[in-house]
Write a protein that holds these residues in place. Structure first.
Motif, mmCIF file in Angstrom:
data_model
loop_
_atom_site.group_PDB
_atom_site.id
_atom_site.type_symbol
_atom_site.label_atom_id
_atom_site.label_comp_id
_atom_site.label_asym_id
_atom_site.label_seq_id
_atom_site.Cartn_x
_atom_site.Cartn_y
_atom_site.Cartn_z
ATOM 1 N N ASN A 269 0.864 -1.187 0.000
ATOM 2 C CA ASN A 269 0.000 0.000 0.000
ATOM 3 C C ASN A 269 0.898 1.234 0.000
ATOM 4 N N VAL A 270 0.288 2.405 0.031
ATOM 5 C CA VAL A 270 1.095 3.630 -0.001
ATOM 6 C C VAL A 270 1.833 3.862 1.313
ATOM 7 N N ASN A 271 1.497 3.111 2.352
ATOM 8 C CA ASN A 271 2.258 3.160 3.600
ATOM 9 C C ASN A 271 3.401 2.154 3.593
ATOM 10 N N ILE A 287 7.018 9.230 0.062
ATOM 11 C CA ILE A 287 5.955 8.313 -0.359
ATOM 12 C C ILE A 287 5.599 8.548 -1.820
ATOM 13 N N THR A 291 5.905 5.612 -4.606
ATOM 14 C CA THR A 291 4.621 5.046 -5.039
ATOM 15 C C THR A 291 3.892 6.034 -5.931
ATOM 16 N N GLN A 292 2.919 5.500 -6.681
ATOM 17 C CA GLN A 292 2.071 6.350 -7.510
ATOM 18 C C GLN A 292 0.632 5.842 -7.413
ATOM 19 N N THR A 293 -0.295 6.742 -7.453
ATOM 20 C CA THR A 293 -1.714 6.370 -7.430
ATOM 21 C C THR A 293 -2.480 6.984 -8.603
ATOM 22 N N LEU A 300 1.812 -0.005 -8.335
ATOM 23 C CA LEU A 300 1.880 1.055 -7.339
ATOM 24 C C LEU A 300 3.308 1.539 -7.115
#
Length: 433
Positions: A269-271, A287, A291-293, A300
């Protein structure tokens, strides 16, 4: 590990040697005496050391350790459970057997890397030029240390010599051997700077003097030698880059295997899969680096794994600062620990040579060793995302292990591969539980 004729690395020379002028031996026809009988032959093997370590997706040391370490610590997840070897690592505990292909890759590729580095180091007497010799020694020592350090991160013990039924030594000795190789090479480079003859024929990217000190600092920290870690870390020039270079033929292993077209694994996940106690601040700029959203159809993960030709750092400036912070904290120098920690928390993309900045306020938590060490671990988990060190860190910081409430890792160490057990009577009778 059975005694083997070490010539296999010659089949894999990186294609990024744009400045290379050496005409290399044909690996399909060159004998071992030909290869190790000259400086140019030894440089050929040095180039191949980097190839074995970093190229080949999940078949490389780098690709397999990042995937395995990430899956074992919840940093990464398997996107398709049909990838059974990887999914077993994600499940952990008894699901990871001594036939696991990823574990076998880490073991065999690290041992081959170490054996080929030993071959180079045993034959440097043929090199007459001091600067060329110091380059060859340093380069081989760097990859010997990476091999031994990798084995120490994932296994309780391993052989360090190539012979029939090679005896195993514990991980403390593996780290000691890695450090000794690096220190010897650093002394030689200091007395005879690496020659243009060597740098003109080796794959570009690795800053040898700084990498030697950075790896000494890394493995001294793992070994609990905090004075040595601090001394070496202070010698690293944080304004200089040291990287593994790639191109469309010799591809970035994490992009190829994980975050690009193959998409075997992805960040959890982004965490970054971190527990609530270690979760990053929502304001942490790292972060967005890792990562990318924006594209829900893409992996990710980003960071240093965004294209075939994206360079991967050998070490990060933030790692060196966090080594200083942790070593200081464990020695009781809390003020020194916070000073080094704050350099990581407050650095920005503009002030970091790789553009990796947290841009956070300075540390304002309790001035206790436990609190400061927890913040150092949080920042190691974020700063060093997708580098394969989280398993080592999780054990060293005493985080909850497998089978414990709130577990942050699914294994402590990996089993010894069946291939080793079947061919080496010195293999420990039982695997780690």
């Amino acid at each position: 590990m059975k005694k083997i004729l070490i010539t296999s690395l010659l089949s894999g020379l990186l294609l990024t040697q744009n400045s290379c002028t050496q005409e290399y031996l044909n690996p399909s026809t060159a004998s071992q005496p030909q290869v190790v009988g000259s400086a140019d032959g030894l440089i050929t093997v040095c180039n191949s050391l980097q190839y074995r370590y970093s190229v080949g997706g999940g078949g490389s040391v780098l690709g397999s350790t990042v995937a395995a370490g990430g899956l074992t610590t919840g940093e990464l997840i398997v996107l398709n459970q049909g990838n059974g070897e990887e999914f077993a690592l994600q499940q952990g505990q008894a699901n990871v057997t001594n036939t696991n292909g990823v574990v076998r890759t880490i073991w065999t590729q690290s041992q081959l890397l170490r054996a080929n580095a030993d071959l180079v180091l045993a034959n440097t007497g043929v090199v007459s030029d001091a600067g060329t010799k110091s380059g060859i020694v340093a380069y081989a020592s760097i990859f010997r240390a990476l091999a031994l350090g990798t084995l120490a991160q994932f296994f309780q013990s391993a052989p360090i010599v190539t012979q029939e039924n090679s005896p195993f030594v514990d991980r403390a000795q593996l780290l000691k051997e890695a450090i000794a190789s690096l220190e010897s090479a650093a002394t030689q480079v200091a007395s005879a700077p690496v020659s243009a003859n060597f740098t003109g024929k080796i794959v570009p990217g690795i800053d040898i003097p700084n990498t030697l000190q950075a790896l000494i600092a890394r493995y001294a920290l793992f070994a609990g030698d905090y004075d040595k870690a601090l001394t070496a870390a202070a010698k690293v020039d944080l304004t200089k880059k040291s990287v593994f270079n790639f191109d469309d033929n010799s591809r970035n292993p994490l992009f190829f295997y994980a975050f690009g077209n193959v998409n075997v694994v992805a960040p959890t996940n982004v965490n970054l899969g971190l527990s609530s106690a270690l979760a990053p601040s929502t304001a942490d700029k790292r972060i967005a680096f890792y990562t990318q959203t924006a594209n829900s159809k893409a992996n990710l993960g980003t960071g240093f794994y965004t294209a075939n030709n994206t360079p991967i750092p050998v070490y990060l400036p933030g790692e060196i600062l966090l080594i200083q912070a942790e070593a200081s904290a464990r020695k009781g120098d809390l003020a020194g620990a916070v000073t080094a920690l704050n350099k990581v928390l407050t650095k920005t993309a503009a002030t970091d040579v790789f553009g990796l900045g947290a841009a956070l306020p300075a540390y304002s938590g309790p001035q206790t060793a436990d609190a400061i060490l927890l913040e150092i671990l949080r920042n190691r988990n974020i700063e060093l995302a997708y580098t394969g060190v989280r398993l080592e860190d999780s054990r060293r910081f005493g985080r909850p292990g497998p089978g414990v409430a709130g577990s942050e890792r699914t294994r402590n160490f990996y089993p010894y591969p069946r291939t080793e057990r079947d061919n080496n009577t010195s293999t420990p009778a039982t695997d780690p539980s």
